[in-house]
Write a protein that holds these residues in place. Structure first.
Motif, short mmCIF file in Angstrom:
data_model
loop_
_atom_site.label_atom_id
_atom_site.label_comp_id
_atom_site.label_asym_id
_atom_site.label_seq_id
_atom_site.Cartn_x
_atom_site.Cartn_y
_atom_site.Cartn_z
N GLY A 10 0.80 -1.22 0.00
CA GLY A 10 0.00 0.00 0.00
C GLY A 10 0.83 1.26 0.00
O GLY A 10 2.06 1.22 -0.17
N LEU A 11 0.16 2.38 0.22
CA LEU A 11 0.81 3.70 0.17
C LEU A 11 2.01 3.79 1.09
O LEU A 11 3.13 4.10 0.66
CB LEU A 11 -0.21 4.79 0.52
CG LEU A 11 0.36 6.20 0.73
CD1 LEU A 11 0.92 6.74 -0.57
CD2 LEU A 11 -0.69 7.13 1.31
N ILE A 12 1.81 3.55 2.38
CA ILE A 12 2.90 3.63 3.35
C ILE A 12 3.76 2.38 3.30
O ILE A 12 4.99 2.44 3.36
CB ILE A 12 2.36 3.86 4.77
CG1 ILE A 12 1.52 5.14 4.83
CG2 ILE A 12 3.51 3.93 5.78
CD1 ILE A 12 2.25 6.40 4.43
N GLY A 13 3.12 1.23 3.19
CA GLY A 13 3.86 -0.04 3.22
C GLY A 13 4.89 -0.16 2.13
O GLY A 13 6.02 -0.62 2.37
N SER A 14 4.54 0.23 0.91
CA SER A 14 5.50 0.12 -0.19
C SER A 14 6.70 1.03 0.01
O SER A 14 7.84 0.66 -0.28
CB SER A 14 4.81 0.43 -1.53
OG SER A 14 4.25 1.73 -1.52
N VAL A 54 7.39 -7.37 13.11
CA VAL A 54 6.24 -7.26 12.23
C VAL A 54 5.72 -5.83 12.33
O VAL A 54 5.54 -5.30 13.43
CB VAL A 54 5.12 -8.24 12.61
CG1 VAL A 54 3.84 -7.93 11.84
CG2 VAL A 54 5.55 -9.68 12.33
N VAL A 55 5.50 -5.21 11.18
CA VAL A 55 4.96 -3.85 11.12
C VAL A 55 3.60 -3.93 10.43
O VAL A 55 3.51 -4.40 9.29
CB VAL A 55 5.88 -2.90 10.35
CG1 VAL A 55 5.31 -1.49 10.37
CG2 VAL A 55 7.29 -2.91 10.92
N ASP A 56 2.58 -3.46 11.10
CA ASP A 56 1.23 -3.49 10.53
C ASP A 56 0.81 -2.09 10.09
O ASP A 56 0.53 -1.22 10.92
CB ASP A 56 0.24 -4.04 11.56
CG ASP A 56 -1.16 -4.24 10.98
OD1 ASP A 56 -1.35 -3.98 9.78
OD2 ASP A 56 -2.06 -4.66 11.74
N VAL A 57 0.80 -1.88 8.79
CA VAL A 57 0.33 -0.61 8.23
C VAL A 57 -0.88 -0.86 7.33
O VAL A 57 -1.19 -0.06 6.44
CB VAL A 57 1.44 0.14 7.45
CG1 VAL A 57 2.54 0.60 8.39
CG2 VAL A 57 2.02 -0.73 6.34
N SER A 58 -1.56 -1.98 7.56
CA SER A 58 -2.73 -2.32 6.75
C SER A 58 -3.90 -1.43 7.10
O SER A 58 -3.92 -0.79 8.16
CB SER A 58 -3.11 -3.79 6.96
OG SER A 58 -3.48 -4.03 8.31
N VAL A 165 6.08 9.58 7.01
CA VAL A 165 5.44 8.56 7.85
C VAL A 165 6.23 7.26 7.74
O VAL A 165 6.55 6.61 8.74
CB VAL A 165 3.98 8.33 7.43
CG1 VAL A 165 3.37 7.18 8.22
CG2 VAL A 165 3.16 9.59 7.64
N ALA A 166 6.55 6.87 6.52
CA ALA A 166 7.32 5.64 6.31
C ALA A 166 8.68 5.71 6.99
O ALA A 166 9.14 4.73 7.60
CB ALA A 166 7.48 5.38 4.81
#
Length: 250
Positions: A10-14, A54-58, A165-166
């Motif tokens: 996603g936006l932040i995850g990628s 584990v990072v949850d940005v879902s 944010v990332a």
């Protein structure tokens, strides 16, 4: 270090996955499109094998109150159970500044429930509370539009670039667990109605921004400081107008 990023496409995850890889970490993007589904548990055991963090940005695909609560509770329970089995040592979750200040908001209430599950899990954790992303500003305007009018409250507003944010989430992910929360926000604080009036002008958008103290923000009326952090928050450096100009250029 193996770091699994839930919502990693996603936006932040990628952005986060790319930054972690640049710093030499084994960052794995986990999402339904990569065979990992936190709602069903599919693929979790496999992707978490050997992971330290584990990072949850879902995010929920629906903001309807019951649906968003179901998403965050179910996905977080499944994820925490899989982490415990895999002996993951650090759970990081991205949340929202102001959740406790507007619990009547369905989305904020779901994020509170998510955080409660994380805090009680027994897994060392860090919660990163962010203000609204620059990338979502147009969507906020659209959500508050009535005909040719955008109704916005005169409350404080301090958005931040997704890039920063990332970066902030990445710094937390490679550090020691906070077992608490940290806040991040953009470098500039505005009145929300004034920000959107200037933003629409910069976009060349003909809609009129009307100041309305009872204007709703995704179903609830925010207070003066609901959407801004407390003192001591980490602040980004990218200003909205600079970000907008760069986005237009690219």
């Amino acid at each position: 270090m193996k770091i699994v990023v839930i919502g990693g496409t996603g936006l932040i995850g990628s952005k986060l996955v790319a930054k972690l890889r640049e710093h030499g970490h084994e960052a794995v993007a986990a999402a339904p499109s990569t065979g990992v589904n936190t709602l069903t548990g599919k693929g979790l055991a496999e992707v978490l094998a050997g992971a330290q963090v584990v990072v949850d940005v879902s995010n929920s695909p629906s903001f309807e109150p019951a649906a968003v609560m179901e998403f965050f509770q179910t996905s977080t329970r499944n994820l925490l159970a899989a982490e415990a089995a895999a002996k993951v040592g650090h759970h990081v979750a991205l949340s929202v500044v102001g959740t406790a200040r507007m619990p009547e908001n369905g989305y904020f209430r779901a994020k509170i429930a998510q955080e409660d599950l994380i805090e009680k899990s027994g897994i060392p954790f860090s919660l990163v509370h962010s203000t609204q992303f620059f990338e979502f500003v147009r969507g906020i305007a659209d959500a508050t539009t009535d005909g040719d009018t955008v109704r916005i409250g005169p409350v404080l507003f301090q958005p931040i670039a997704g890039e920063e944010v990332a970066q902030a989430v990445g710094r937390v992910a490679v550090g020691a667990p906070l077992n608490g929360r940290t806040e991040i926000a953009g470098p500039e604080r505005f009145r929300m109605d004034e920000f959107f009036r200037d933003a629409l002008a910069a976009w060349g958008d003909p809609r009129t921004v009307v100041t309305d103290s009872q204007a709703r923000y995704y179903g609830s009326v925010p207070g003066e400081r609901t959407l801004v952090p407390d003192d001591g928050a980490a602040l980004g450096r990218i200003r909205y107008r600079d970000w907008l100009g760069q986005s237009a250029a690219t």
